[in-house]
Design a protein around this motif. Structure first.
Motif, PDB file in Angstrom:
ATOM      1  N   UNK A  67       3.596  -4.462 -16.403  1.00  0.00           N
ATOM      2  CA  UNK A  67       4.862  -5.129 -16.105  1.00  0.00           C
ATOM      3  C   UNK A  67       5.553  -5.660 -17.353  1.00  0.00           C
ATOM      4  N   UNK A  68       4.872  -5.641 -18.493  1.00  0.00           N
ATOM      5  CA  UNK A  68       5.503  -6.062 -19.744  1.00  0.00           C
ATOM      6  C   UNK A  68       6.341  -4.950 -20.364  1.00  0.00           C
ATOM      7  N   UNK A  69       6.161  -3.718 -19.896  1.00  0.00           N
ATOM      8  CA  UNK A  69       6.899  -2.586 -20.456  1.00  0.00           C
ATOM      9  C   UNK A  69       8.355  -2.600 -20.000  1.00  0.00           C
ATOM     10  N   UNK A  70       9.225  -2.048 -20.823  1.00  0.00           N
ATOM     11  CA  UNK A  70      10.645  -2.003 -20.472  1.00  0.00           C
ATOM     12  C   UNK A  70      10.877  -1.122 -19.249  1.00  0.00           C
ATOM     13  N   UNK A  71      10.153  -0.012 -19.163  1.00  0.00           N
ATOM     14  CA  UNK A  71      10.237   0.892 -18.013  1.00  0.00           C
ATOM     15  C   UNK A  71       8.828   1.179 -17.524  1.00  0.00           C
ATOM     16  N   UNK A  72       8.261   0.284 -16.712  1.00  0.00           N
ATOM     17  CA  UNK A  72       6.865   0.452 -16.312  1.00  0.00           C
ATOM     18  C   UNK A  72       6.657   1.675 -15.428  1.00  0.00           C
ATOM     19  N   UNK A  73       5.527   2.341 -15.624  1.00  0.00           N
ATOM     20  CA  UNK A  73       5.144   3.495 -14.804  1.00  0.00           C
ATOM     21  C   UNK A  73       3.668   3.369 -14.447  1.00  0.00           C
ATOM     22  N   UNK A  74       3.293   3.929 -13.316  1.00  0.00           N
ATOM     23  CA  UNK A  74       1.899   3.971 -12.920  1.00  0.00           C
ATOM     24  C   UNK A  74       1.195   5.098 -13.680  1.00  0.00           C
TER      25      UNK A  74
ATOM     26  N   UNK B  58       0.789  -1.225   0.000  1.00  0.00           N
ATOM     27  CA  UNK B  58       0.000   0.000   0.000  1.00  0.00           C
ATOM     28  C   UNK B  58       0.828   1.285   0.000  1.00  0.00           C
ATOM     29  N   UNK B  59       2.153   1.201   0.193  1.00  0.00           N
ATOM     30  CA  UNK B  59       2.969   2.402   0.139  1.00  0.00           C
ATOM     31  C   UNK B  59       3.021   2.933  -1.293  1.00  0.00           C
ATOM     32  N   UNK B  60       3.369   4.201  -1.428  1.00  0.00           N
ATOM     33  CA  UNK B  60       3.426   4.802  -2.761  1.00  0.00           C
ATOM     34  C   UNK B  60       4.549   4.198  -3.601  1.00  0.00           C
ATOM     35  N   UNK B  61       5.684   3.906  -2.988  1.00  0.00           N
ATOM     36  CA  UNK B  61       6.830   3.367  -3.726  1.00  0.00           C
ATOM     37  C   UNK B  61       6.650   1.873  -3.925  1.00  0.00           C
ATOM     38  N   UNK B  62       6.737   1.415  -5.169  1.00  0.00           N
ATOM     39  CA  UNK B  62       6.707  -0.019  -5.452  1.00  0.00           C
ATOM     40  C   UNK B  62       8.141  -0.544  -5.504  1.00  0.00           C
ATOM     41  N   UNK B  63       8.264  -1.877  -5.432  1.00  0.00           N
ATOM     42  CA  UNK B  63       9.594  -2.471  -5.412  1.00  0.00           C
ATOM     43  C   UNK B  63       9.610  -3.771  -6.209  1.00  0.00           C
TER      44      UNK B  63
ATOM     45  N   UNK C  93      11.878  -7.475  -6.521  1.00  0.00           N
ATOM     46  CA  UNK C  93      12.883  -8.328  -5.908  1.00  0.00           C
ATOM     47  C   UNK C  93      13.330  -9.380  -6.904  1.00  0.00           C
ATOM     48  N   UNK C  94      14.633  -9.450  -7.128  1.00  0.00           N
ATOM     49  CA  UNK C  94      15.232 -10.494  -7.940  1.00  0.00           C
ATOM     50  C   UNK C  94      15.537 -11.664  -7.006  1.00  0.00           C
ATOM     51  N   UNK C  95      14.893 -12.834  -7.204  1.00  0.00           N
ATOM     52  CA  UNK C  95      15.092 -13.937  -6.261  1.00  0.00           C
ATOM     53  C   UNK C  95      16.368 -14.735  -6.485  1.00  0.00           C
ATOM     54  N   UNK C  96      17.171 -14.365  -7.468  1.00  0.00           N
ATOM     55  CA  UNK C  96      18.399 -15.115  -7.727  1.00  0.00           C
ATOM     56  C   UNK C  96      19.363 -14.978  -6.552  1.00  0.00           C
ATOM     57  N   UNK C  97      20.070 -16.066  -6.259  1.00  0.00           N
ATOM     58  CA  UNK C  97      21.053 -16.046  -5.181  1.00  0.00           C
ATOM     59  C   UNK C  97      20.396 -15.752  -3.845  1.00  0.00           C
ATOM     60  N   UNK C  98      20.921 -14.769  -3.136  1.00  0.00           N
ATOM     61  CA  UNK C  98      20.333 -14.377  -1.847  1.00  0.00           C
ATOM     62  C   UNK C  98      19.242 -13.326  -2.009  1.00  0.00           C
ATOM     63  N   UNK C  99      18.957 -12.917  -3.251  1.00  0.00           N
ATOM     64  CA  UNK C  99      17.894 -11.950  -3.507  1.00  0.00           C
ATOM     65  C   UNK C  99      18.395 -10.519  -3.434  1.00  0.00           C
ATOM     66  N   UNK C 100      17.748  -9.634  -4.205  1.00  0.00           N
ATOM     67  CA  UNK C 100      18.122  -8.221  -4.205  1.00  0.00           C
ATOM     68  C   UNK C 100      16.885  -7.387  -4.497  1.00  0.00           C
ATOM     69  N   UNK C 101      16.666  -6.340  -3.695  1.00  0.00           N
ATOM     70  CA  UNK C 101      15.533  -5.437  -3.866  1.00  0.00           C
ATOM     71  C   UNK C 101      15.955  -4.228  -4.692  1.00  0.00           C
ATOM     72  N   UNK C 102      15.063  -3.800  -5.585  1.00  0.00           N
ATOM     73  CA  UNK C 102      15.282  -2.618  -6.416  1.00  0.00           C
ATOM     74  C   UNK C 102      14.049  -1.737  -6.302  1.00  0.00           C
ATOM     75  N   UNK C 103      14.242  -0.452  -6.123  1.00  0.00           N
ATOM     76  CA  UNK C 103      13.115   0.474  -6.049  1.00  0.00           C
ATOM     77  C   UNK C 103      12.433   0.595  -7.401  1.00  0.00           C
ATOM     78  N   UNK C 104      11.107   0.512  -7.387  1.00  0.00           N
ATOM     79  CA  UNK C 104      10.326   0.620  -8.605  1.00  0.00           C
ATOM     80  C   UNK C 104       9.633   1.965  -8.700  1.00  0.00           C
TER      81      UNK C 104
END
Length: 277
Positions: free
Chosen positions: A70-77, A14-19, A21-32
């Motif tokens: 989510x199919x877009x190269x650079x998705x935006x709301x 529900x927060x404004x910022x989406x994120x 997560x790449x589950x490869x290895x130990x995982x890594x979060x990226x701000x969306x």
């Protein structure tokens, strides 16, 4: 949380910022990307063919709706058409024809404000970007209420705080004529394959959809996902192309529907999507 087509996990509110997560290895979060409206507490999200809709929510609640592809190269709301009224603590249910039904909720501020109930249902058509107001339920359905799609195309709306009742909603498509009939469908379907559905109504079928089984709590269906499948018509049969990967269709059980040219769905048939390495 949704599994995105690229295999990453997508956190939508529900927060404004989406994120992501790449589950490869130990995982890594990226701000969306950030949503346009802001915080959408107790507002549901749904997944349709790689697009995510955020519907209402917030305190005070909003009627606004946003979509991200989510199919877009650079998705935006981006904003799409708003609901007829603000809501929070409501439920959103994917329907076999690719529309989204919203039921219940409160239009007033506060955690679970049953003094400002929203009784009428409304349905969103992504093709026309339009909401249509529908019939009303008889009781307030707020915090902890659930809504799930039944195999016959109706929706069970039940519960709420200290509520032990249930109602069944019949969408308008059930009043538009006879259903298409599914004579046979495979029990198990693997991604990257084609499969055959037997139906005497092949000539009138315009859409084949898969909808994952429901798992609802706190205004959100954790497992809800709709996929539209390409197909070709034959004499009494449809040849259908399965999803290309388990990123699109995670392994598990789905309801498969045929929808005819009048917009009427068949009774859903249970299909298991198999895991593929």
């Amino acid at each position: 949380m949704f599994l995105a087509p690229n295999g990453r996990l997508f956190l939508a509110g529900p927060q404004r910022v989406s994120r992501f997560m790449d589950p490869a290895g130990t995982g890594a979060w990226v701000t969306g990307p950030s949503s346009n409206y802001g915080t959408r507490s107790y507002g549901p999200a749904v997944y349709l063919d790689g697009r995510v809709l955020l519907i209402g929510g917030g305190d005070p609640p909003t009627a606004t709706v946003e979509q991200l592809d989510l199919n877009a190269a650079s998705p935006v709301w981006r904003y799409v058409a708003p609901m007829s009224t603000a809501r929070r603590q409501h439920n959103a249910t994917l329907l076999p024809d690719g529309t989204v039904l919203v039921t219940g909720g409160s239009r007033g501020s506060g955690f679970d404000n049953k003094s400002t109930p929203v009784f009428h249902a409304e349905v969103y058509d992504p093709v026309t970007n339009r909401w249509t107001r529908l019939a009303s339920n008889s009781l307030y359905r707020g915090y902890h209420a659930t809504a799930v799609l039944l195999p016959d195309g109706r929706v069970l709306s039940a519960g709420g705080r200290n509520a032990n009742s249930a109602e069944i909603f019949s969408p308008p498509y059930l009043f538009k004529g006879a259903r298409p009939v599914v004579s046979s469908v495979p029990d198990v379907v693997s991604p990257r394959t084609t499969f055959t559905i037997s139906t005497p109504d092949a000539g009138r079928v315009t859409k084949v959809t898969l909808i994952a089984l429901g798992s609802v709590t706190h205004a959100f269906d954790q497992n809800q996902r709709l996929l539209t499948l390409p197909f070709t018509r034959g004499s009494g049969v449809l040849t259908v192309t399965a999803p290309a990967s388990n990123n699109l269709a995670p392994p598990g059980y789905y309801q498969l529907f045929l929808v005819n040219d009048a917009g009427v769905p068949s009774v859903g048939r249970m299909v298991r999507i198999a895991p593929v390495p």
